[in-house]
Design a protein around this motif. Structure first.
Motif, PDB file in Angstrom:
ATOM      1  N   THR A  11       0.829  -1.216   0.000  1.00 41.60           N
ATOM      2  CA  THR A  11       0.000   0.000   0.000  1.00 41.60           C
ATOM      3  C   THR A  11       0.862   1.265   0.000  1.00 41.60           C
ATOM      4  OG1 THR A  11      -0.189  -0.223   2.381  1.00 41.60           O
ATOM      5  CG2 THR A  11      -2.075  -0.959   1.082  1.00 41.60           C
ATOM      6  N   GLY A  12       2.131   1.109   0.405  1.00 43.98           N
ATOM      7  CA  GLY A  12       3.029   2.269   0.435  1.00 43.98           C
ATOM      8  C   GLY A  12       3.581   2.637  -0.938  1.00 43.98           C
ATOM      9  N   SER A  13       3.376   1.788  -1.939  1.00 43.32           N
ATOM     10  CA  SER A  13       3.993   2.059  -3.244  1.00 43.32           C
ATOM     11  C   SER A  13       3.112   2.974  -4.098  1.00 43.32           C
ATOM     12  CB  SER A  13       4.243   0.749  -3.990  1.00 43.32           C
ATOM     13  OG  SER A  13       3.008   0.212  -4.368  1.00 43.32           O
ATOM     14  N   ALA A  14       3.763   3.696  -5.029  1.00 43.75           N
ATOM     15  CA  ALA A  14       3.051   4.702  -5.835  1.00 43.75           C
ATOM     16  C   ALA A  14       1.983   4.068  -6.726  1.00 43.75           C
ATOM     17  CB  ALA A  14       4.059   5.464  -6.698  1.00 43.75           C
ATOM     18  N   GLU A  15       2.269   2.860  -7.220  1.00 42.15           N
ATOM     19  CA  GLU A  15       1.333   2.277  -8.204  1.00 42.15           C
ATOM     20  C   GLU A  15       0.247   1.419  -7.549  1.00 42.15           C
ATOM     21  OE1 GLU A  15       4.767  -0.682  -8.092  1.00 42.15           O
ATOM     22  OE2 GLU A  15       4.359   1.414  -7.637  1.00 42.15           O
ATOM     23  N   ASP A  17      -2.722   1.895  -6.036  1.00 39.73           N
ATOM     24  CA  ASP A  17      -4.135   2.102  -6.392  1.00 39.73           C
ATOM     25  C   ASP A  17      -4.457   1.538  -7.771  1.00 39.73           C
ATOM     26  OD1 ASP A  17      -4.913   3.234  -4.096  1.00 39.73           O
ATOM     27  OD2 ASP A  17      -4.625   5.308  -4.754  1.00 39.73           O
ATOM     28  N   GLN A  18      -3.590   1.891  -8.719  1.00 39.78           N
ATOM     29  CA  GLN A  18      -3.837   1.486 -10.101  1.00 39.78           C
ATOM     30  C   GLN A  18      -3.770  -0.042 -10.243  1.00 39.78           C
ATOM     31  OE1 GLN A  18      -0.587   2.197 -12.584  1.00 39.78           O
ATOM     32  NE2 GLN A  18      -1.710   1.527 -14.402  1.00 39.78           N
ATOM     33  N   LYS A  19      -2.764  -0.650  -9.610  1.00 41.29           N
ATOM     34  CA  LYS A  19      -2.618  -2.115  -9.734  1.00 41.29           C
ATOM     35  C   LYS A  19      -3.763  -2.839  -9.053  1.00 41.29           C
ATOM     36  CE  LYS A  19       1.959  -3.020 -11.052  1.00 41.29           C
ATOM     37  NZ  LYS A  19       3.333  -3.294 -10.702  1.00 41.29           N
ATOM     38  N   LEU A  20      -4.188  -2.321  -7.899  1.00 39.56           N
ATOM     39  CA  LEU A  20      -5.308  -2.954  -7.193  1.00 39.56           C
ATOM     40  C   LEU A  20      -6.559  -2.907  -8.070  1.00 39.56           C
ATOM     41  CD1 LEU A  20      -6.299  -4.191  -4.433  1.00 39.56           C
ATOM     42  CD2 LEU A  20      -7.192  -1.914  -3.929  1.00 39.56           C
ATOM     43  N   LEU A 313      -0.941 -10.798  -2.835  1.00 38.80           N
ATOM     44  CA  LEU A 313      -0.456 -10.757  -1.459  1.00 38.80           C
ATOM     45  C   LEU A 313      -0.195  -9.276  -1.198  1.00 38.80           C
ATOM     46  CD1 LEU A 313       2.128 -13.705  -1.642  1.00 38.80           C
ATOM     47  CD2 LEU A 313      -0.199 -13.777  -0.732  1.00 38.80           C
ATOM     48  N   ILE A 314      -0.920  -8.704  -0.268  1.00 32.50           N
ATOM     49  CA  ILE A 314      -0.843  -7.241  -0.081  1.00 32.50           C
ATOM     50  C   ILE A 314      -0.264  -6.913   1.287  1.00 32.50           C
ATOM     51  CG2 ILE A 314      -2.155  -5.087  -0.036  1.00 32.50           C
ATOM     52  CD1 ILE A 314      -4.276  -6.381  -1.807  1.00 32.50           C
ATOM     53  N   LYS A 315       0.814  -6.125   1.255  1.00 32.35           N
ATOM     54  CA  LYS A 315       1.446  -5.659   2.507  1.00 32.35           C
ATOM     55  C   LYS A 315       0.822  -4.311   2.871  1.00 32.35           C
ATOM     56  CE  LYS A 315       4.912  -4.578   5.448  1.00 32.35           C
ATOM     57  NZ  LYS A 315       4.293  -3.357   5.946  1.00 32.35           N
ATOM     58  N   VAL A 316       0.321  -4.256   4.112  1.00 31.63           N
ATOM     59  CA  VAL A 316      -0.267  -3.003   4.602  1.00 31.63           C
ATOM     60  C   VAL A 316       0.540  -2.504   5.792  1.00 31.63           C
ATOM     61  CG1 VAL A 316      -2.677  -3.334   3.859  1.00 31.63           C
ATOM     62  CG2 VAL A 316      -1.876  -4.436   5.943  1.00 31.63           C
ATOM     63  N   ALA A 317       0.270  -1.270   6.213  1.00 33.50           N
ATOM     64  CA  ALA A 317       1.027  -0.711   7.336  1.00 33.50           C
ATOM     65  C   ALA A 317       0.466  -1.188   8.682  1.00 33.50           C
ATOM     66  CB  ALA A 317       0.984   0.818   7.259  1.00 33.50           C
ATOM     67  N   SER A 318      -0.836  -1.503   8.719  1.00 32.43           N
ATOM     68  CA  SER A 318      -1.457  -1.868  10.001  1.00 32.43           C
ATOM     69  C   SER A 318      -2.716  -2.687   9.723  1.00 32.43           C
ATOM     70  CB  SER A 318      -1.871  -0.593  10.740  1.00 32.43           C
ATOM     71  OG  SER A 318      -2.834   0.091   9.941  1.00 32.43           O
ATOM     72  N   LEU A 319      -3.263  -3.281  10.767  1.00 31.55           N
ATOM     73  CA  LEU A 319      -4.518  -4.029  10.582  1.00 31.55           C
ATOM     74  C   LEU A 319      -5.657  -3.086  10.207  1.00 31.55           C
ATOM     75  CD1 LEU A 319      -4.478  -6.748  13.389  1.00 31.55           C
ATOM     76  CD2 LEU A 319      -4.219  -7.070  10.923  1.00 31.55           C
ATOM     77  N   SER A 320      -5.584  -1.853  10.709  1.00 33.00           N
ATOM     78  CA  SER A 320      -6.604  -0.872  10.345  1.00 33.00           C
ATOM     79  C   SER A 320      -6.571  -0.609   8.835  1.00 33.00           C
ATOM     80  CB  SER A 320      -6.301   0.427  11.072  1.00 33.00           C
ATOM     81  OG  SER A 320      -7.411   0.858  11.747  1.00 33.00           O
TER      82      SER A 320
END
Ligand SMILES: NC(=O)c1ccc[n+]([C@@H]2O[C@H](COP(=O)([O-])OP(=O)(O)OC[C@H]3O[C@@H](n4cnc5c(N)ncnc54)[C@H](O)[C@@H]3O)[C@@H](O)[C@H]2O)c1
Ligand SMILES: N[C@H](CO)Cc1c[nH]c[nH+]1
Ligand SMILES: [Zn+2]
Length: 435
Positions: A11-15, A17-20, A313-320
């Protein structure tokens, strides 16, 4: 060990939103030819009836019959199916059916009415549709569980006639599917599938009766056909290929999560399985589990294609943030495979069904937890709900005015009607005014 090329996003990467968006917009990727084919089939069945149904069943399901009534499953065939299944299978079907029935009994809405001081009565009457059509998928696999999930709520709702269609490719028909239909109380069954089955139920043919509502999941041809006939008949939803999104905090065994992701991927190459976690190392470990376990799967090729085309497989910053990502996707099935699922549940807004904690595998919901497994897919959980008793019912408003009540309400109606320039409306109300 075979490698599995599954998309990794952060989620921290620039692309991101578009890739999702690209990965989840399955509607955009539908081949326009599918719609063309579906429209052609619907048109043919609408205009030619049984003849077109027979033609498409022969060409698409390789099942020849002299007439559509030959495609109706006989009482003897149903009895043979009940005899053919094992005692453990019969017991499992009955156990699942009773749990599904108990859950759906809770959904039965009541009619209601209230009375005002002058005797005016206002109410809502809830009644079942007269005839329901159930689509049970059967192209790549047989789904006895889907028979129970479709038919039991229809019966609980009080539908008078329940007609089921299920394809029998190459003439093969699952005994378990037929046994489930008997246990759930289906009235008649036709071995028809795809858009031609939806068309027959929607328009009616010389043999297949037109129904008031069509429910049930299916592949892209079925989903598109249901979308096209909506308006001529009611439909429950456009339930497409299966989906699962797992939010994992690292507390569940990676092999368990890998198998949960496989469980939905094995339905269809177009199914979607997603793991979201704040722990990059956990994403790696689940990925390794998938690579280890894939060669042991019977439907390995379907699973691989589904995971490589549509998996993530998506890496996020937090469970929220995992909850935010899940809300954007609005998955059909959401597993909160975390230590505190109740805490995270408060942040979830859109999902067809939510599975809480490490032990609650989504597959329990597929078969026997009790809630329905026909669920909104493709992000439609933002506005639709699981299949339920309410899908087989409709509501009518009931209005009764006394002379006194009609006089009071009539003054309001008259003013509003004249404001709209509708004189007959106004005078109809005014005739009933008391001086
Ligand atoms: N949401 C749920 O509750 C749920 C439950 C079970 C299955 N599913 C999904 O249902 C789907 C089942 O798909 P399936 O294919 O196994 O069975 P299906 O019964 O939905 O589709 C089979 C029919 O598709 C038609 N068809 C196939 N290829 C065609 C073509 N080229 N042109 C025109 N028509 C064609 C044929 O008429 C065939 O009878 C899967 O995507 C699975 O994930 C969803
Ligand atoms: N997972 C499917 C709904 O998306 C239902 C099902 C039936 N059998 C196995 N699974
Ligand atoms: Zn499933």
């Amino acid at each position: 060990m075979s490698s599995l090329d599954i998309t990794r996003l952060d989620t921290g990467s620039a692309e991101f939103d578009q890739k999702l968006h690209q990965k989840i917009a399955w509607d955009d990727s539908i081949d326009p030819k599918v719609q063309e084919t579906v429209r052609e089939i619907l048109d043919a069945v609408r205009t030619e009836g049984d003849a077109a149904v027979l033609r498409y069943t022969a060409s698409l399901d390789r099942l020849d019959a002299a007439s559509v009534s030959d495609l109706q499953v006989s009482r003897e065939r149903l009895d043979r199916a009940l005899d053919a299944i094992g005692a453990d299978e019969r017991e499992a079907l009955e156990h699942a059916a009773s749990r599904i029935r108990a859950y759906h009994e809770k959904q039965r809405p009541e009619s209601w009415q209230y009375e005002e001081a002058d005797g005016t009565r206002l109410g809502q009457r809830v009644l079942p549709v007269d005839r329901a059509g159930l689509y049970v998928p059967g192209g790549k696999a047989a789904y006895p569980s889907s028979v129970l999930m479709n038919a039991i709520p229809a019966r609980v709702a009080g539908v008078s006639e329940v007609v089921m269609v299920v394809p029998a490719p190459d003439g093969e028909l699952s005994d378990l599917v037929l046994a489930a239909a008997v246990i759930a109380g289906v009235d008649r069954i036709y071995t028809l599938g795809g858009a031609q089955a939806i068309a027959a139920l929607a328009y009616g043919t010389e043999t297949v009766p037109a129904v008031d509502k069509i429910v049930g999941p299916g592949n892209i041809f079925v989903a598109m056909a249901k979308r096209e006939v909506f308006g001529i008949v009611g439909i429950d939803m456009v339930a497409g290929p299966s989906e699962i999104l797992v939010v994992g905090d690292g507390t569940t065994d990676p092999d368990w999560i890998a198998m949960d992701l496989f469980s939905q991927a094995e339905h269809d190459e177009q199914a979607q399985s997603i793991l979201v976690s704040p722990d990059a190392d956990y994403l790696d470990r689940v990925h390794q589990s998938m690579e280890k376990l894939l060669p042991t799967m019977e439907r390995a090729e379907i699973i691989r294609r589904s995971l490589e085309d549509r998996g993530m497989l998506i890496k996020v910053a937090s469970l929220s943030e995992a909850a935010d990502v899940s809300n954007r996707i609005a998955p059909e099935h959401l597993e909160l495979s975390v230590a505190d699922p109740d805490g995270l549940l408060a942040e979830i807004r859109h999902a067809g069904a939510i599975f809480m904690g490490s032990y609650t595998a989504e597959v329990l919901g597929d078969y026997c937890a009790g809630p329905n497994h026909v669920l909104p897919t493709g992000g439609t959980a933002r506005f639709s709900s699981p299949l339920g008793v309410y899908d087989f019912q409709k509501r009518s408003s009931v209005i009764y005015f006394t002379g006194e009540g009609a006089s009071q309400a009539g003054r309001t109606a008259s003013v509003l009607a004249r404001g709209e320039g509708l004189t007959a409306h106004a005078r109809s109300a005014e005739y009933r005014l008391r001086s």
